[in-house]
Design a protein around this motif. Structure first.
Motif, short mmCIF file in Angstrom:
data_model
loop_
_atom_site.label_atom_id
_atom_site.label_comp_id
_atom_site.label_asym_id
_atom_site.label_seq_id
_atom_site.Cartn_x
_atom_site.Cartn_y
_atom_site.Cartn_z
N VAL A 118 2.38 18.51 6.75
CA VAL A 118 2.26 17.07 6.62
C VAL A 118 2.60 16.72 5.19
O VAL A 118 1.96 17.21 4.25
CB VAL A 118 0.82 16.58 6.94
CG1 VAL A 118 0.70 15.07 6.70
CG2 VAL A 118 0.44 16.94 8.37
N CYS A 119 3.64 15.90 5.00
CA CYS A 119 4.03 15.49 3.66
C CYS A 119 3.20 14.28 3.25
O CYS A 119 3.37 13.18 3.78
CB CYS A 119 5.52 15.17 3.59
SG CYS A 119 6.03 14.69 1.91
N ALA A 120 2.28 14.49 2.32
CA ALA A 120 1.37 13.42 1.88
C ALA A 120 2.13 12.23 1.31
O ALA A 120 1.77 11.08 1.57
CB ALA A 120 0.39 13.98 0.85
N THR A 121 3.18 12.49 0.56
CA THR A 121 3.96 11.41 -0.04
C THR A 121 4.60 10.55 1.03
O THR A 121 4.53 9.32 0.98
CB THR A 121 5.03 11.99 -0.98
OG1 THR A 121 4.38 12.77 -1.98
CG2 THR A 121 5.86 10.90 -1.63
N THR A 122 5.22 11.18 2.01
CA THR A 122 5.91 10.45 3.07
C THR A 122 4.92 9.65 3.92
O THR A 122 5.16 8.49 4.25
CB THR A 122 6.71 11.42 3.96
OG1 THR A 122 7.61 12.14 3.12
CG2 THR A 122 7.49 10.69 5.02
N VAL A 123 3.80 10.28 4.27
CA VAL A 123 2.79 9.60 5.09
C VAL A 123 2.20 8.41 4.34
O VAL A 123 2.09 7.31 4.90
CB VAL A 123 1.68 10.58 5.53
CG1 VAL A 123 0.53 9.84 6.19
CG2 VAL A 123 2.25 11.62 6.49
N LEU A 124 1.86 8.60 3.07
CA LEU A 124 1.28 7.50 2.29
C LEU A 124 2.29 6.38 2.08
O LEU A 124 1.96 5.20 2.23
CB LEU A 124 0.77 8.02 0.94
CG LEU A 124 0.13 6.98 0.03
CD1 LEU A 124 -1.03 6.28 0.72
CD2 LEU A 124 -0.33 7.63 -1.26
N ALA A 125 3.53 6.73 1.76
CA ALA A 125 4.56 5.70 1.57
C ALA A 125 4.77 4.91 2.85
O ALA A 125 4.90 3.68 2.83
CB ALA A 125 5.87 6.35 1.11
N GLY A 126 4.79 5.61 3.99
CA GLY A 126 4.94 4.92 5.26
C GLY A 126 3.78 3.99 5.57
O GLY A 126 3.98 2.86 6.03
N ALA A 127 2.57 4.45 5.31
CA ALA A 127 1.39 3.61 5.56
C ALA A 127 1.38 2.38 4.66
O ALA A 127 1.06 1.27 5.10
CB ALA A 127 0.12 4.43 5.35
N LEU A 128 1.73 2.57 3.40
CA LEU A 128 1.78 1.43 2.48
C LEU A 128 2.85 0.43 2.88
O LEU A 128 2.62 -0.79 2.88
CB LEU A 128 2.01 1.92 1.04
CG LEU A 128 0.84 2.68 0.42
CD1 LEU A 128 1.28 3.33 -0.88
CD2 LEU A 128 -0.35 1.75 0.19
N ALA A 129 4.03 0.94 3.23
CA ALA A 129 5.12 0.04 3.65
C ALA A 129 4.74 -0.70 4.92
O ALA A 129 4.97 -1.91 5.04
CB ALA A 129 6.40 0.84 3.85
N GLU A 130 4.15 0.02 5.87
CA GLU A 130 3.75 -0.61 7.12
C GLU A 130 2.71 -1.69 6.88
O GLU A 130 2.78 -2.79 7.43
CB GLU A 130 3.20 0.44 8.09
CG GLU A 130 2.81 -0.12 9.43
CD GLU A 130 2.32 0.96 10.36
OE1 GLU A 130 1.30 0.72 11.03
OE2 GLU A 130 2.95 2.03 10.43
#
Length: 160
Positions: free
Chosen positions: A131-143
């Motif tokens: 699980v890429c923390a950066t990708t998941v967090l960036a996606g959640a913030l953008a969403e």
């Protein structure tokens, strides 16, 4: 080989933690939140970390927690009795890689946090889910930003 995972919308697991023992490798806020989440779902939880203060706080909260060197394969294997799932989640990709390598041989399911997407290649050979923390967090913030934007506009119009 492992696969890269995306967070599920509700954060739920298939059996909601019942009938499993989870080893959480890490003692930061993410690891502690994971341990508490699995504990609330009825899973057996063992949290291991290097920070004495964090381990004592986890114990005070009622979690089973052990202080150990997270890069010591022997120390990690010593706490595996009954463990069916291991989640390796520290802020250091090097520690995560070493711990996941040690655990992948002995644990049915290993999930490992990759903090920096540039390090993703180093984790690809692991028999572990990533699980890429950066990708998941960036996606959640953008969403969240996209979902909140219309509501903010409506509030502004209503105020003015």
């Amino acid at each position: 080989m492992g696969r890269t995972l995306r967070a599920s919308p509700d954060g739920s697991g298939a059996d909601h933690g019942q009938n499993m023992t989870v080893l959480i490798v890490g003692d930061d806020a993410v690891a502690r939140a994971l341990a508490e989440r699995f504990d609330r779902r009825g899973a057996g939880v063992v949290l291991v970390g290097a920070d004495a203060e964090a381990i004592e706080a986890a114990r005070a909260a009622g979690l089973t927690a052990h202080r150990l060197d997270l890069t010591d394969a022997g120390a990690l294997r010593a706490v595996l009795e009954g463990v069916t799932v291991a989640v390796v989640s520290t802020a250091a990709d090097g520690v995560n890689l070493l711990a996941a390598q040690a655990l992948a041989r002995d644990v049915e399911c290993v999930v490992v946090r990759v903090n920096d997407p540039r390090n993703h290649v180093a984790f690809e050979a692991l028999d572990a889910d990533r699980v890429c923390a950066t990708t998941v967090l960036a996606g959640a913030l953008a969403e969240t930003a996209e979902l909140e934007r219309p509501a903010r506009r409506r509030r502004r119009r209503m105020v003015s």
